[in-house]
Scaffold this active site. Structure first.
Site, short mmCIF file in Angstrom:
data_model
loop_
_atom_site.label_atom_id
_atom_site.label_comp_id
_atom_site.label_asym_id
_atom_site.label_seq_id
_atom_site.Cartn_x
_atom_site.Cartn_y
_atom_site.Cartn_z
N ASP A 72 0.82 -1.22 0.00
CA ASP A 72 0.00 0.00 0.00
C ASP A 72 0.85 1.27 0.00
OD1 ASP A 72 0.93 -0.53 2.56
OD2 ASP A 72 -1.04 -0.86 3.43
N HIS A 143 -7.50 -4.78 10.12
CA HIS A 143 -7.24 -4.52 8.69
C HIS A 143 -5.93 -5.14 8.24
CE1 HIS A 143 -5.09 -0.65 10.03
NE2 HIS A 143 -4.25 -1.09 9.12
N GLU A 148 -9.73 -1.81 5.25
CA GLU A 148 -10.36 -1.51 6.52
C GLU A 148 -11.59 -2.39 6.74
OE1 GLU A 148 -8.82 0.20 8.54
OE2 GLU A 148 -8.31 2.24 7.93
C1 GLP Z 1 -0.74 0.26 8.54
C2 GLP Z 1 -0.33 -0.55 7.31
C3 GLP Z 1 -0.58 -2.01 7.53
C4 GLP Z 1 0.02 -2.45 8.85
C5 GLP Z 1 -0.65 -1.71 9.97
C6 GLP Z 1 -0.14 -2.11 11.35
O1 GLP Z 1 -2.08 0.58 8.56
N1 GLP Z 1 -1.01 -0.13 6.14
O2 GLP Z 1 0.00 -2.72 6.45
O3 GLP Z 1 -0.17 -3.82 9.01
O4 GLP Z 1 -0.39 -0.33 9.78
O5 GLP Z 1 1.05 -1.44 11.62
P1 GLP Z 1 1.98 -1.70 12.86
O6 GLP Z 1 2.82 -2.88 12.49
O7 GLP Z 1 2.81 -0.46 12.95
O8 GLP Z 1 1.12 -1.94 14.03
#
Ligand code: GLP
Length: 264
Positions: A72, A143, A148
């Site tokens: 993304d 998500h 989402e």
């Molecule tokens: C963002 C990314 C996701 C990721 C999520 C969790 O929203 N788009 O791909 O999995 O954050 O992030 P973290 O690993 O910092 O908790």
């Protein structure tokens, strides 16, 4: 579904990096037959990237014949923007290993034609056949990538609007200022992820416990996008103890036992 439960974040990172290295090496990739890896950003995969860089520097793994597709990108942020996922990937992984620039694919958050950008991305993935291993994290709301709650479980790469929960969570990368977080993103779809040969999700910390409960013990439901992993033939969830806080103790025992018995 395999569920790997490790004591802490570092052990999860080491397990994930070893698994990635094992998959790449056993595939014996060549320029004509590259290993196709789906990659993610966020705090969770940072330890895994560090381990992979260590392995590369120690001569234990090469990324020369690896092709990558990231999940993304924020709309409106360019590669030089420190909060963009282009920048994150370059700083935390790509610049430290021998992956050829031409093998790296990320969605262009500055595109003027979203539909074309998303279709091209799907076409580029198809041109390699399929993604062999898609690595992701999970949001506290379940998500995956930026799909989402309420996302179609068969969605493809497209534009999405972030929920206030994700904007709040990701504001930590934007000086804690929610108004700086882009509200729109480009993301691979849930269908894009589950078309991969194997999907590996990393989840650490008790903030992820609810999502892990829904992923493993809940029913398949678009309000918990991660639950789609139950339909995948080869999915792995790697979590630390705190991320299992909302699982039944029997569930935890069951997955620990089968890992011990089948894969010592
Ligand atoms: C963002 C990314 C996701 C990721 C999520 C969790 O929203 N788009 O791909 O999995 O954050 O992030 P973290 O690993 O910092 O908790």
């Amino acid at each position: 579904m395999r569920v790997i439960i490790k004591n802490d974040y570092d052990q999860c990172s080491i397990w994930a990096a070893n698994y990635v290295a094992y998959r790449i090496k056993s595939f014996r990739p060549t320029a004509k037959k590259p290993f196709v890896l789906g990659l993610c950003t966020g705090s969770t995969p940072l330890g895994m990237y560090k381990e992979l860089i260590k392995m590369y520097k120690a001569g234990k793994i090469s990324f020369e014949n690896v092709v990558t597709f990231n999940m993304d990108e924020y709309i409106g942020l360019g590669p030089k923007d420190a909060q963009s996922y282009h920048y994150f990937m370059h700083e935390n992984f790509f610049k430290h290993v021998n992956i050829p620039q031409a093998n790296i694919h990320l969605l262009n958050g500055l595109t003027k034609d979203y539909a074309k950008e998303c279709k091209n991305y799907e076409d580029q993935i198809k041109s390699y056949g399929k993604i062999h291993l898609f690595i992701g994290g999970v949001g506290s709301d379940g998500h995956i990538a930026f799909n989402e709650p309420g996302s179609s479980l068969s969605s493809r790469t497209r534009v999405k609007t972030l929920t206030s929960e994700t904007i709040e969570a990701n504001s930590r990368f934007f000086d804690g200022n929610k108004s700086k977080v882009p509200t729109n993103v480009l993301t691979v779809g849930i269908g894009t992820i589950t078309d991969s040969e194997e999907v590996m999700i990393l989840a650490t910390g008790d903030k992820k416990a609810r999502a892990i409960h829904h992923a493993i013990e809940g029913s398949i439901n678009h309000m918990w996008p991660i639950s789609i992993l139950q339909m995948h033939e080869h999915s792995i969830i790697i979590c630390d103890e705190p991320a299992t806080n909302e699982l039944k103790s029997d569930t935890v025992r069951y997955f620990k036992e089968i890992e011990k018995q089948l894969r010592p």
